[in-house]
Structures are given as structure tokens and as C-alpha cells.
Design an enzyme around this catalytic site. Structure first.
Site, mmCIF file in Angstrom:
data_model
loop_
_atom_site.group_PDB
_atom_site.id
_atom_site.type_symbol
_atom_site.label_atom_id
_atom_site.label_comp_id
_atom_site.label_asym_id
_atom_site.label_seq_id
_atom_site.Cartn_x
_atom_site.Cartn_y
_atom_site.Cartn_z
ATOM 1 N N GLY A 105 0.784 -1.216 0.000
ATOM 2 C CA GLY A 105 0.000 0.000 0.000
ATOM 3 C C GLY A 105 0.818 1.269 0.000
ATOM 4 O O GLY A 105 2.045 1.251 0.035
ATOM 5 N N LYS A 122 -0.731 4.034 6.437
ATOM 6 C CA LYS A 122 -0.454 2.955 5.495
ATOM 7 C C LYS A 122 -1.789 2.543 4.903
ATOM 8 O O LYS A 122 -2.643 1.986 5.599
ATOM 9 C CB LYS A 122 0.230 1.781 6.189
ATOM 10 N N ASP A 207 10.910 -10.287 7.938
ATOM 11 C CA ASP A 207 11.558 -9.257 7.119
ATOM 12 C C ASP A 207 12.300 -8.259 8.004
ATOM 13 O O ASP A 207 12.189 -7.045 7.827
ATOM 14 C CB ASP A 207 10.534 -8.540 6.244
#
Length: 382
Positions: A105, A122, A207
Site C-alpha cells: 500500500g 499505510k 523481514d
């Protein structure tokens, strides 16, 4: 580094974090739990999972000077910039800056009437962004980004997040120097405290990298961007590719089963980059999503070659994809569990080198958990 220190490191590194090679277990998940749709497996196809390949997530770009290609970048996951601004305005927010978008996004800095402090919005399609929002709604730790609100407009979800002055990647770039060991340990301790909390909730981030560590000051750091996170995970499982190739653990790159120990490897890369800036362990990152997927094999070969992984450092399970596919590339010139030769070129502080070496254990079963790492003397005294 003096020979005396090298000898000490060799002795230090010959020990492991645990007498057994079984993966760590985590305590049961306390309520509340993220109410994720049961039909969502969290393990999409390999080519769809690289959730964030941006460099410097908090790099600002002027709203009015964005490239034309950016305007047309609205696929099924990312709303157009105009649509994102309309959604923000509908909730009473005025956009100040646009940030580099992730694959889930648009990301914008905004303010709201009567609330002078800026926030980060976001904005993405409900399916992916809402899953991330539900996960963040149920976590509460100072080293994990705190979601302020979740707003929904039709098929669009808007997450309201606190605004940090920088991410760690940008912080390092602007400082353009190594972070002193005492400051690096303070930052790393906060990262590990956040991971310890998440792993206890059976969440793995998948991540962890400098771009996803947000920072206001050395003692105010948090883990952010949960677009690739997976829940619930305790035992190693086939979870697919996610995150960023150059910070992925060997077991992830090999598409083998993995669990929270994959985050520890990535946090070790973060610590190395703080202590060795501008040096990195694994150079030449790929530039496109297609190259990311194709480069898993070459990245794993690079890890084995750079660290000179001995065959004894591979997992003991002969059926592991990591063993079946890569033990033939192992190296015999370095004794197992001794100092990685590549560390000699960067001359790390002995405490930092010890930690990085432990966190970059090739076999995930020999990698310490966040809980174990935080018990080490260099953290206990902070």
C-alpha cells in the site's frame, strides 16, 4: 584484532547455544489472539511473497514531484496516489509527505486537525492491510510499532501508525559511519526484546532489516512493517519465501522448513551492518522482484562461500532441503563453529563479532533464540 582476541574468539565460537539441536519452543499464546481468517494460510506463491524491496522506507519524496510512473502504480494491492489521498482526507487527515510505497500500500505522513503530532498512514486493499492491522492490534511492546487506529473505507484499509524520525537504514546512511559498539548494543537489545515478545506470541516477522527498524533515538527503536509476518508458528514449517533475499536465513532461501530462528539470522545481519558500515556481508542485491526469486539459489551459495560453511554446520536431517540441495557446496578449509574468515576484513569489536557469529549460525538449530541472546553478559549489563 590482536591474536589474543582471535584465540579467545575461536574458543568462544567453538561452543553452541544449546546442548541439543532441537529448535526452540515458545510458550502458549496468551489472549487476545489475532483473528485471522482461517482460510488465509499466510504462505502465498513464491513470486507473490516479496513484500518490501524498497531501500530506505522513510525516504521522503515531495507529494507534488512524484514521478508519473508512481501515479500509475495502482495494481490490485496498491491504491493510486490520488485514491490514497482521498481516503486520508475522508478521515480528516492532511497529507504532508509521501514515503516510498511498499507492495501492500501507499505510505504517507499526515496530520489531523487538533492533533499537531504527525502520524504515518499505510493505505492498502483490505485483504492484505487488514491482516497486518489485526496482528498489530493484538501486540503491545515498546520495541514493536504500536498501531494507533485502523480505518476502513470500502475496500480500502488505512492503518494509523506513529511517525518516527528515521529508519535504521537512513540513519546509517546519514551518519555515514559505524555505530559505536555501546550504541549498537542498545539498539540491538531493543530489537531482540521485540523479537522475544513476538516469538512468544508465535509471530515471526520474516523481514527484519535496517529499513524496517524505526528509530527516534538510540534508546527509542522499534520493529515495523509486518506485511510479511506469519502467525501462528512454533515448530518449523513450510512457510514459503518472504522478506528480503539478502537478509533471509539459509533455511528460508532453501525453501526448507523454518520458524522464529529465521528472524535471529536477519537481526544478526542488522547488527553486522551497524558495526561494519559501510561494509556488508553479501553484496550486489538484485534489483527486481523477478531477480529476487531467481537469486535465492545464488544468495545461498554466496553465504556458504563467504562464511566458508563447513559440512558439519549443516542441519543433521539428511532430508532437509538445505542439506539435499547445498551440502555439496560446503567448504572444508574452515573448522566448524570457528571464526568466519570474512570478519577479519572489518575488525569488529569482540563483543559484536561474538554476537554476529552466534546469530549467523548456518544451522538454525544451533542459532540462539532471542531469549538466550538477551541473557548474554553484553546485554545483561545494559
Amino acid at each position: 584484532m590482536e591474536n589474543k582476541q582471535c584465540d579467545h574468539l575461536t574458543d568462544w565460537f567453538s561452543t553452541t547455544s544449546d546442548a541439543s539441536e532441537s529448535m526452540d519452543t515458545t510458550p502458549p499464546l496468551p489472549p487476545p489472539t489475532p483473528s485471522v481468517d482461517p482460510s488465509y494460510s499466510g504462505a502465498a506463491a513464491d513470486e507473490d511473497l516479496y513484500s518490501d524491496i524498497s531501500e530506505g522506507d522513510l525516504e521522503y519524496s515531495d507529494c507534488d514531484s512524484a514521478s508519473e510512473s508512481d501515479e500509475d502504480d495502482d495494481d490490485c494491492l496498491i491504491p493510486s496516489k490520488e485514491k490514497a489521498r482521498e481516503v486520508a482526507a475522508s478521515f480528516g487527515y492532511t497529507v504532508i509527505k509521501t514515503l516510498t510505497p511498499g507492495s501492500e500500500g501507499r505510505v504517507m505522513v499526515a496530520t489531523k486537525d487538533g492533533q499537531p503530532e504527525p502520524v504515518v498512514l499505510k493505505i492498502g486493499q483490505k485483504g492484505t492491510t487488514l491482516i497486518e492491522a489485526m496482528m498489530l492490534r493484538n501486540v503491545n511492546h515498546p520495541s514493536v510499532i504500536q498501531m494507533k487506529d485502523t480505518l476502513v473505507s470500502g475496500a480500502i484499509t488505512c492503518m494509523v501508525l506513529p511517525h518516527y524520525s528515521s529508519d535504521l537504514y537512513t540513519f546509517l546512511t546519514k551518519e555515514s559511519r559505524r555505530i559505536p559498539i555501546d550504541q549498537a548494543l542498545i539498539i540491538e537489545k531493543q530489537i531482540l526484546e521485540g523479537l522475544r515478545y513476538l516469538h512468544a506470541q508465535r509471530i515471526i516477522h520474516r523481514d527484519v532489516k535496517t529499513e524496517n527498524i524505526f528509530i527516534n533515538s538510540v534508546d527509542q527503536v522499534c520493529i515495523a512493517d509486518f506485511g510479511a509476518a506469519q502467525f501462528p508458528v512454533v515448530e518449523p514449517a513450510d512457510l514459503g519465501l518472504a522478506g528480503t533475499v539478502e537478509t533471509n536465513a539459509p533455511e528460508v532461501l532453501a525453501r526448507a522448513k523454518y520458524n522464529s530462528k529465521a528472524d535471529i539470522w536477519s537481526a544478526g545481519i542488522v547488527l553486522f551492518e551497524m558495526l561494519a558500515y559501510p561494509s556488508t556481508l553479501f553484496e550486489d542485491p538484485p534489483s527486481t522482484p523477478e531477480e529476487y526469486v531467481k537469486s535465492c539459489h545464488s544468495q545461498l551459495l554466496k553465504i556458504i562461500s563467504t562464511l566458508k560453511i563447513n559440512p558439519e554446520e549443516f542441519p543433521r536431517d539428511p532430508g532437509s532441503r538445505l542439506v539435499r540441495g547445498y551440502i555439496e557446496y560446503s567448504r572444508l578449509e574452515r573448522k566448524p563453529y570457528t571464526r568466519y574468515p570474512c570478519f577479519q576484513r572489518v575488525n569488529l569489536h569482540i563483543d559484536g563479532e561474538f554476537l554476529v557469529h552466534k546469530m549467523l549460525a548456518f544451522n538454525a538449530a544451533m542459532r540462539p533464540s532471542a531469549e538466550e541472546l538477551l541473557s548474554y553478559p553484553m546485554f545483561a549489563q545494559l
